[in-house]
Write an enzyme that holds these catalytic residues in place. Structure first.
Site, PDB file in Angstrom:
ATOM      1  N   HIS A 162      27.956  93.431  13.047  1.00  0.00           N
ATOM      2  CA  HIS A 162      29.103  93.984  12.150  1.00  0.00           C
ATOM      3  C   HIS A 162      28.846  93.901  10.801  1.00  0.00           C
ATOM      4  CE1 HIS A 162      32.414  94.113  15.386  1.00  0.00           C
ATOM      5  NE2 HIS A 162      31.644  93.328  15.835  1.00  0.00           N
ATOM      6  N   LYS A 184      42.218  95.282   2.342  1.00  0.00           N
ATOM      7  CA  LYS A 184      40.977  95.127   2.467  1.00  0.00           C
ATOM      8  C   LYS A 184      40.900  93.613   1.975  1.00  0.00           C
ATOM      9  CE  LYS A 184      38.799  98.960   3.630  1.00  0.00           C
ATOM     10  NZ  LYS A 184      38.004  98.924   4.961  1.00  0.00           N
ATOM     11  N   ARG A 185      40.094  92.838   2.979  1.00  0.00           N
ATOM     12  CA  ARG A 185      39.626  91.335   2.252  1.00  0.00           C
ATOM     13  C   ARG A 185      38.905  91.448   1.004  1.00  0.00           C
ATOM     14  NH1 ARG A 185      40.922  86.594   4.474  1.00  0.00           N
ATOM     15  NH2 ARG A 185      38.558  85.832   4.788  1.00  0.00           N
ATOM     16  N   LYS A 204      33.694  95.575  -1.293  1.00  0.00           N
ATOM     17  CA  LYS A 204      34.983  96.605  -0.951  1.00  0.00           C
ATOM     18  C   LYS A 204      35.442  97.383  -2.025  1.00  0.00           C
ATOM     19  CE  LYS A 204      36.037  93.943   3.240  1.00  0.00           C
ATOM     20  NZ  LYS A 204      35.848  94.969   4.410  1.00  0.00           N
ATOM     21  N   THR A 234      38.472  99.339  10.110  1.00  0.00           N
ATOM     22  CA  THR A 234      39.401  99.614  11.108  1.00  0.00           C
ATOM     23  C   THR A 234      40.676 100.161  10.486  1.00  0.00           C
ATOM     24  OG1 THR A 234      39.751  97.447  11.863  1.00  0.00           O
ATOM     25  CG2 THR A 234      38.384  98.723  13.241  1.00  0.00           C
ATOM     26  N   LYS A 250      43.730 103.121  10.941  1.00  0.00           N
ATOM     27  CA  LYS A 250      45.149 102.850  11.343  1.00  0.00           C
ATOM     28  C   LYS A 250      45.627 103.784  10.155  1.00  0.00           C
ATOM     29  CE  LYS A 250      43.923  98.087  12.471  1.00  0.00           C
ATOM     30  NZ  LYS A 250      43.529  96.855  12.130  1.00  0.00           N
TER      31      LYS A 250
END
Length: 843
Positions: free
Chosen positions: A378, A569-570, A575, A678, A682
């Site tokens: 991942h 997002k975390r 990110k 993901t 969504k």
């Protein structure tokens, strides 16, 4: 602000949320009242909303139990191959509505509650979110369990029943404050303890080598108590099982020799054993080499493998007296999927069981192990890859260290035979990293001990083969696959966006819920004015609902006609929430110039969500976001045109409101760093347009919807690689781009922190001198792309057309498709849409 139509009122018009009349409403009311009677405390005559929730949950659960029992009986009788999905995280969220939707009970329950004078939405809100995960990894595991059941696969999810899940996040004076997530304090009506299947797990001790084999002795034993949760498939009467282990100290734990004082201490020391399942580690994409974490990883693996082998031995239909003893058949009946490296201990543990306990020869055991296990990667981030110190292994799991060394010895022999004299390759591919403190590379262990290795988006899988796993790919190319992630359309469309689900169903029917590829049919409605209006109307209703929620819970009044720009997002540097911050500051600086009309003319609401992991930089990024919000939200010049909000304590329940309301989805990681994502799927499914880099699943989203229907910007992977070669110099961009310089100077100079001018000096220093993720390099293109976003948003009809293209392109991103590929290409299983008989049907 007028309140939008509630979901309760909307459900009266919506068929896709559950077929009316499938269950007898009077019977549901009777069962509800019966459960309410037993739920109420004896000395209390007035029921609370929580009492009503528990009564409803138990009423719904009754419809699960019969299907659950019949499913397990069916598996025993048919003896199919079973898949065991082992994950340290399962971010399940709430179960009540998901269960009602999958059992086609929602309309009947809604009507029953309505007749009893109760509000279904209020009861659903009483349920605690089962937040046993940090984010994407755990949420993916939850979607996969849903899809496995919906595709009729004999599947089991195995993990840890954390007493405390992902922490509750509070924002106090702009700073993140963590509080324990005591999600079990009121009980959990969806689980069932199964003490009859309790298993011992061993730690510490030493090994003894005898002529008849190796014995692991003088160990400390912790008991693993399983709690089972039913996982219903979508209207197929299949109910699978998620089994979560809870750590318990054995009765004789440290009680062999004691006086009175020693006895007290011994009883207190039981907590040391039970701490294993106490709390979820809140670090996402960051490896923390703590002994407790390794204990958790081995604990779930050991208990799960004991359960798998027990079930393998007894699953022989026709006679309970006959047990399987031929382990060569194990890969034909068992598939073990390792969700990242956290369950990597399954490989040496399976070898220990087969060699030490079942007395198989090494070669035969190793062949069984490889054909049984498969590994999903991942991440490519170095700090996220697990590398456990050998010394810690030797102390905690001495027998497993011996097994890992033996696996590595044989592995290196194979490399030496295939690449003679290439000592550097042997060093790179070794399971043991030498130099300084010796460490075990768990990703290497997973690759060597599995028959399949997959990434979670095509670009991610290609990067694995070309970079960090290049040597392994060159040696065994057939082992590597791609399985692009997906989401379950039941939870992420039908449940969270009923208005959109119904608008779609009116045009193409309801079968798309089980076969998301049917959304392609929507392309023929791209120029249909009525459909465009319906899609836009649903989006506006969702925005109004979200605006009401923000006003009620955050005391922030926002313009529901503004563009909702959301980054779920975390918090992590890769990110690039900081790139989003720089855009907001630039936008604000343009908009707030006095004595001139607004340049942008589009009101915007920016939302950030999700808790930070436990490291300093992430918390500072949150503080910067809240500081920008404090300035922007209180500036009379911009008024209500611009708002910046950090949504604290993001949960699945909050996602259900925020994702359907989004106009623009931020997917802006540096190319080559996001494995898949993901959240991007969504948002796409719920009618948001994506602004993003060509990273993770964004690449495939652009392929499916058409790149012109996304806002793509920035460097591609090859550009990032080229910049790594020639060097990235942030100062050059700072000197060349005046608006970037202004934004950085404002952050550095205390414009957003007037009481502490140097508050964000670490962030500025990182961006200027230590930025691995090259924020400045994409800044200029990002700002230009945002201008394209604004230009299109001024034309609502053309905007909505692109929304339709995006929704129509979502078929690939169903977790049903992902799991079907896992089943056929890795597990050797065949999905089925066949319904099992209902409990009241004759066999």
């Amino acid at each position: 602000m007028s309140k939008p139509l509630s979901d309760h009122d909307r459900k009266k018009q919506i068929s896709v949320r559950g077929l009316a009349g499938v269950e007898n409403v009077a019977e549901l009311k009777q069962n509800f009242n019966r459960h309410l009677h037993f739920t109420l405390v004896k000395d209390r005559n007035v029921a609370t909303r929580r009492d009503y929730y528990f009564a409803l949950a138990h009423t719904v659960r009754e419809h699960l139990i019969g299907r659950w029992i019949r499913t397990q009986q069916y598996y025993y009788e048919k003896d199919p191959k079973r898949v065991y999905y082992i994950s340290l995280e399962f971010y399940m969220g709430r179960a009540l509505q998901n269960t009602m939707v999958n059992l086609a009970l929602e309309n009947a329950c809604d009507e029953a509650m309505y007749q009893l004078g109760l509000d279904m939405e209020e009861l659903e809100d009483m349920e605690e979110d089962a937040g046993l995960g940090n984010g994407g990894l755990g949420r993916l595991a939850a979607c996969f369990l849903d899809s496995m059941a919906s595709l009729g696969l004999a599947a089991y999810g195995y993990g840890i029943r954390y007493e405390f899940g992902i922490f509750n996040q509070k924002i106090v004076n702009g700073w993140q404050v963590e509080e324990a997530d005591d999600w079990l304090r009121f009980g959990n009506p969806w689980e069932k303890a199964r003490p009859e299947y309790m298993r011992p797990v061993q730690f510490y001790g030493r090994t003894e080598h005898h002529p008849d084999g190796v014995k692991w002795v003088d160990t400390q034993v912790v008991l693993a108590l399983p709690y089972d949760t039913p996982i219903p498939g979508y209207r197929n009467n299949v109910v699978n099982t998620m089994r979560l282990w809870s750590a318990k100290a054995p009765c004789d734990f440290n009680l062999k020799d004691f006086n009175v004082g020693g006895y007290i201490q011994a009883v207190l020391d039981r907590n040391l054993a039970e701490n294993i399942s106490r709390v979820l580690y809140p670090n996402d994409n960051f490896f923390e080499g703590k002994e407790l974490r390794l204990k958790q990883e081995y604990f779930v693996v050991s208990a799960t493998l004991q359960d798998i082998i027990r079930r393998f031995k007894v699953s022989k239909f026709g006679s309970r007296e006959i047990a399987r003893t031929d382990f060569s058949k194990l890969p034909d009946k068992v598939a073990i999927q390792l969700n990242d490296t956290h369950p990597a201990m399954a490989i040496p543990e399976l070898m220990r069981v087969l060699v030490d306990e079942e007395k198989l020869g090494w070669d035969k055991a190793w062949d069984i192990c490889i054909r049984t296990c498969a590994y999903t990667n991942h991440t490519v981030l170095p700090e996220a890859l697990e590398r456990w110190p050998v010394d810690l292994f030797a102390h905690l799991l001495p027998r497993h260290l011996e097994i890992v060394y033996e696996i590595n010895r044989r592995h290196l022999e194979v490399i030496a035979a295939k690449f003679p004299g290439d000592h550097d390759r042997m060093r790179r591919m070794s399971l043991i990293e030498e130099g300084g403190q010796k460490r075990i590379n768990m990703a290497h262990l997973c690759i060597v001990g599995s028959h399949a290795v997959n990434g979670v988006a095509q670009i991610h899988s290609d990067i694995l083969k070309a970079t960090i796993f290049k040597d392994f790919y060159e040696m065994e190319p057939n082992k590597f696959q791609n399985k692009t992630n997906g989401i379950t359309p039941r939870r992420w469309l039908v449940m969270c966006n009923p208005g959109l689900a119904e608008v779609i169903a009116e045009r193409i029917g309801e079968d798309y819920i089980r076969d998301l590829d049917q959304l392609q049919k929507l392309r023929k409605f791209v120029n249909d004015d009525a459909f465009i209006r319906d899609i836009a109307k649903v989006k506006q209703e969702n925005k109004l609902k979200f605006a009401v929620h923000l006003e009620e819970h955050y005391k922030v009044k926002i313009n529901p006609n503004s563009m909702f720009d959301i980054q779920v997002k975390r918090i992590h540097e890769y990110k690039r929430q900081l790139l989003n911050c720089l855009h907001i500051i630039t936008y604000y600086n343009r908009e707030s110039k006095c004595n001139r009309p607004p340049l942008i003319q589009i009101p915007q609401t920016w939302s950030f969500t999700q808790a930070a992991p436990g490291y300093h930089t992430a918390k500072m990024i949150i503080r910067l976001i809240t500081a920008i919000g404090e300035v922007v939200n209180n500036d009379p010049v911009v008024g209500d045109r611009l708002k910046v909000i950090f949504l604290e304590n993001y949960r699945m329940s909050l996602a259900r409101i925020s994702i359907p309301a989004a106009d623009l989805s931020q997917q802006i990681s540096t190319a080559g760093t996001e494995a898949s994502g993901t959240g991007n799927m969504k948002f796409m499914l719920n009618g948001a347009l994506t602004i993003g880099t060509m990273d993770g699943a964004n690449v495939e989203m652009a392929e499916e919807a058409g790149e012109d229907n996304l806002f793509i910007f920035g460097m591609r992977v090859e550009d990032v690689d080229a910049m790594d070669v020639r060097g990235y110099h942030a100062q050059e961009y700072y000197n060349r781009l005046p608006e970037l310089k202004q934004a950085i100077d404002q952050i550095a100079g205390g414009f957003f922190s007037p009481k502490q001018h140097d508050l964000f000096k670490e962030i500025v220093n990182m961006l200027m001198h230590h930025d691995r993720f090259k924020v400045f390099a994409d800044y200029e293109d990002y700002i230009k792309c945002q201008e394209k976003v604004n230009a299109l948003y001024k034309n609502p009809k053309e905007w909505t057309k692109k929304v339709i293209y995006n929704i129509a392109g979502c078929g690939k991103f169903s977790s049903d498709r992902t799991i079907a590929q896992y089943a056929r290409e890795i597990w050797g299983m065949e999905p089925t849409l066949e319904k099992l008989p209902a409990p009241d049907d004759k066999p």
